[in-house]
Design a protein around this motif. Structure first.
Motif, PDB file in Angstrom:
ATOM      1  N   LEU A 227       0.824  -1.206   0.000  1.00  0.00           N
ATOM      2  CA  LEU A 227       0.000   0.000   0.000  1.00  0.00           C
ATOM      3  C   LEU A 227       0.859   1.259   0.000  1.00  0.00           C
ATOM      4  N   VAL A 228       1.920   1.258   0.790  1.00  0.00           N
ATOM      5  CA  VAL A 228       2.810   2.419   0.822  1.00  0.00           C
ATOM      6  C   VAL A 228       3.524   2.579  -0.519  1.00  0.00           C
ATOM      7  N   ASP A 229       3.964   1.470  -1.106  1.00  0.00           N
ATOM      8  CA  ASP A 229       4.610   1.547  -2.417  1.00  0.00           C
ATOM      9  C   ASP A 229       3.658   2.114  -3.475  1.00  0.00           C
ATOM     10  N   GLY A 230       2.376   1.774  -3.369  1.00  0.00           N
ATOM     11  CA  GLY A 230       1.394   2.327  -4.295  1.00  0.00           C
ATOM     12  C   GLY A 230       1.289   3.835  -4.165  1.00  0.00           C
ATOM     13  N   MET A 231       1.325   4.333  -2.944  1.00  0.00           N
ATOM     14  CA  MET A 231       1.284   5.775  -2.724  1.00  0.00           C
ATOM     15  C   MET A 231       2.541   6.452  -3.261  1.00  0.00           C
ATOM     16  N   ILE A 232       3.682   5.821  -3.053  1.00  0.00           N
ATOM     17  CA  ILE A 232       4.940   6.380  -3.562  1.00  0.00           C
ATOM     18  C   ILE A 232       4.906   6.454  -5.085  1.00  0.00           C
ATOM     19  N   THR A 233       4.404   5.400  -5.715  1.00  0.00           N
ATOM     20  CA  THR A 233       4.379   5.335  -7.182  1.00  0.00           C
ATOM     21  C   THR A 233       3.565   6.467  -7.783  1.00  0.00           C
ATOM     22  N   ILE A 234       2.374   6.751  -7.222  1.00  0.00           N
ATOM     23  CA  ILE A 234       1.557   7.797  -7.825  1.00  0.00           C
ATOM     24  C   ILE A 234       2.110   9.178  -7.503  1.00  0.00           C
ATOM     25  N   ALA A 235       2.722   9.363  -6.338  1.00  0.00           N
ATOM     26  CA  ALA A 235       3.351  10.655  -6.034  1.00  0.00           C
ATOM     27  C   ALA A 235       4.479  10.916  -7.028  1.00  0.00           C
ATOM     28  N   ASP A 236       5.264   9.889  -7.311  1.00  0.00           N
ATOM     29  CA  ASP A 236       6.347  10.014  -8.290  1.00  0.00           C
ATOM     30  C   ASP A 236       5.798  10.312  -9.677  1.00  0.00           C
ATOM     31  N   GLU A 237       4.727   9.627 -10.043  1.00  0.00           N
ATOM     32  CA  GLU A 237       4.153   9.816 -11.380  1.00  0.00           C
ATOM     33  C   GLU A 237       3.612  11.229 -11.562  1.00  0.00           C
ATOM     34  N   VAL A 238       2.951  11.749 -10.544  1.00  0.00           N
ATOM     35  CA  VAL A 238       2.398  13.107 -10.654  1.00  0.00           C
ATOM     36  C   VAL A 238       3.518  14.141 -10.694  1.00  0.00           C
ATOM     37  N   GLY A 239       4.423  14.063  -9.725  1.00  0.00           N
ATOM     38  CA  GLY A 239       5.464  15.081  -9.633  1.00  0.00           C
ATOM     39  C   GLY A 239       6.513  15.010 -10.722  1.00  0.00           C
ATOM     40  N   ASN A 240       6.891  13.801 -11.097  1.00  0.00           N
ATOM     41  CA  ASN A 240       8.009  13.624 -12.019  1.00  0.00           C
ATOM     42  C   ASN A 240       7.602  13.130 -13.398  1.00  0.00           C
ATOM     43  N   GLY A 241       6.298  12.976 -13.613  1.00  0.00           N
ATOM     44  CA  GLY A 241       5.804  12.546 -14.908  1.00  0.00           C
ATOM     45  C   GLY A 241       4.697  13.447 -15.418  1.00  0.00           C
ATOM     46  N   LYS A 242       3.545  13.366 -14.795  1.00  0.00           N
ATOM     47  CA  LYS A 242       2.368  14.091 -15.292  1.00  0.00           C
ATOM     48  C   LYS A 242       2.564  15.603 -15.293  1.00  0.00           C
ATOM     49  N   ILE A 243       3.252  16.128 -14.283  1.00  0.00           N
ATOM     50  CA  ILE A 243       3.551  17.567 -14.257  1.00  0.00           C
ATOM     51  C   ILE A 243       4.845  17.858 -15.004  1.00  0.00           C
ATOM     52  N   GLU A 244       5.871  17.096 -14.733  1.00  0.00           N
ATOM     53  CA  GLU A 244       7.204  17.390 -15.245  1.00  0.00           C
ATOM     54  C   GLU A 244       7.296  17.352 -16.776  1.00  0.00           C
ATOM     55  N   THR A 245       6.728  16.325 -17.404  1.00  0.00           N
ATOM     56  CA  THR A 245       6.924  16.170 -18.845  1.00  0.00           C
ATOM     57  C   THR A 245       6.333  17.313 -19.653  1.00  0.00           C
ATOM     58  N   PRO A 246       5.083  17.715 -19.447  1.00  0.00           N
ATOM     59  CA  PRO A 246       4.602  18.885 -20.183  1.00  0.00           C
ATOM     60  C   PRO A 246       5.222  20.198 -19.706  1.00  0.00           C
TER      61      PRO A 246
END
Length: 363
Positions: A227-246
């Motif tokens: 469960l904690v790893d799932g939270m880490i994964t989406i935090a990483d995706e938002v901060g370093n993927g969904k926001i960062e790439t555009p």
């Protein structure tokens, strides 16, 4: 997401070893220290994960009905209703991304409903192939590439490339594609809910029985770690993927609005905020029902960390929502506000990785 399987707290083994070396005539039974996290796991699994997927399946069904209404009677009002139904279905999906493990991964449901960017070429090829596919059905859509179906293809059909599609812009073939794509989304989200619920695939039992026979988790702690790893994964995706790439482009090449997810509907900020809310829901053990969550475990060891992390989650959501206008506009004209939101999300990720996960690992 890969599941991490680790041995449970060694305190039990230590206690047993200690008992074996301390035999005496004392009639009192030895006390073996144990921890039980059944309440937290049961509440998160049943009342957060399963209920989120139930909400998603119901709202995907509503979207399908609205698509049928558009095809039957294409009016501005019906188009608005379908767009709102898309947004409504999108909400529980984004709130589920804090636990992208289990059937959503193993059954390929995530890429089948949320691949980005969309494949407009494949969509156009199907639309134009009236001889090979005189009628576009759900079965045909299910065999399309992942990028030519799911949330973002439906979004593209409803809003158009610039987000301003009008009723007169729809063709009859597009309406067929829309209904079939929404039917497929309904099918896949129903499959996901069925895979988790106790009277279906019963994946939920892996959490309810963690550490017991039949569970994929060798201990309750390993389930909590997932469960904690799932939270880490989406935090990483938002901060370093969904926001960062555009925002900064691939490898810092410069902002690229074409990489912004949910840009046709300008739903990106809400997507990001709901992703962070998915972290909050798991951590606090609350979707519609307020129960025990990871927070209760953390608070037992470190109340300051618990309160600090709750505040960090709230600050990240507020910073995302405070970005002026659309995310498309902000990445070029309000970059400071985007950077602030990104930093707040990264703080959430850092706290999860450096403080909360070690606490759970060392239970």
């Amino acid at each position: 997401m890969k599941h991490l399987f680790k041995l449970r707290n060694t305190l039990l083994l230590i206690a047993i070893a200690t008992i074996s070396f301390s035999c005496s005539d004392d009639d009192s039974d030895p006390v073996i220290p144990t921890s039980n996290y059944s309440q937290e796991l049961t509440n998160i699994a049943n009342n957060v994960i399963v209920e989120t997927y139930k909400d998603l399946a119901n709202k995907a069904a509503d979207l399908h009905n609205e698509a049928i209404d558009i095809k039957t009677n294409i009016t501005a009002s019906n188009l608005d209703n379908a767009r709102q139904a898309w947004r409504s279905a999108r909400e529980p999906w984004e709130k589920s991304e804090g636990f992208l493990f289990g059937p959503v991964d193993s059954q390929g449901i995530d890429p089948a409903i949320d691949s980005w960017p969309v494949n407009i070429v494949d969509m156009d090829n199907l639309l134009s192939n009236t001889s090979g596919f005189p009628t576009i059905t759900e079965n045909i859509i299910s065999n399309q590439t992942n990028e030519a179906k799911g949330f973002h293809l439906i979004e593209y059909l409803l809003w158009g490339i610039d987000g301003n599609k009008q009723v007169a812009d729809f063709t009859s073939r597009e309406l067929e594609y829309l209904v079939a794509a929404c039917a497929n989304l309904k099918t896949k989200t129903t499959e996901l809910y069925d895979a988790w619920k106790s009277n279906g695939g019963n994946h939920v039992a892996n959490f309810l029985n963690a550490g017991g026979t039949g569970s994929i988790y060798v201990s309750q702690k390993s389930a909590l770690e997932d469960l904690v790893d799932g939270m880490i994964t989406i935090a990483d995706e938002v901060g370093n993927g969904k926001i960062e790439t555009p925002f900064n482009g691939e490898n810092g090449a410069g902002f690229d609005p074409t990489q912004e997810e949910s840009r046709f509907s300008h739903n990106s900020k809400l997507d990001f905020a709901n992703n962070v809310r998915s972290i909050s829901n798991v951590y606090n053990g609350k979707f519609t029902i307020d129960g025990k969550g990871i927070s209760d475990i953390v608070a037992e060891s470190n109340t300051t960390l618990d309160e600090t992390f709750k505040a960090q989650i709230l600050e990240a959501v507020e910073a995302i929502e405070a970005i002026p206008g659309t995310f498309t506009d902000a990445i070029s004209n309000n970059r400071t506000s985007v950077a602030t939101a990104q930093s707040k999300v990264r703080i959430v990720q850092e706290t999860l990785e450096t403080l909360i996960k070690p606490l759970i690992v060392n239970l």
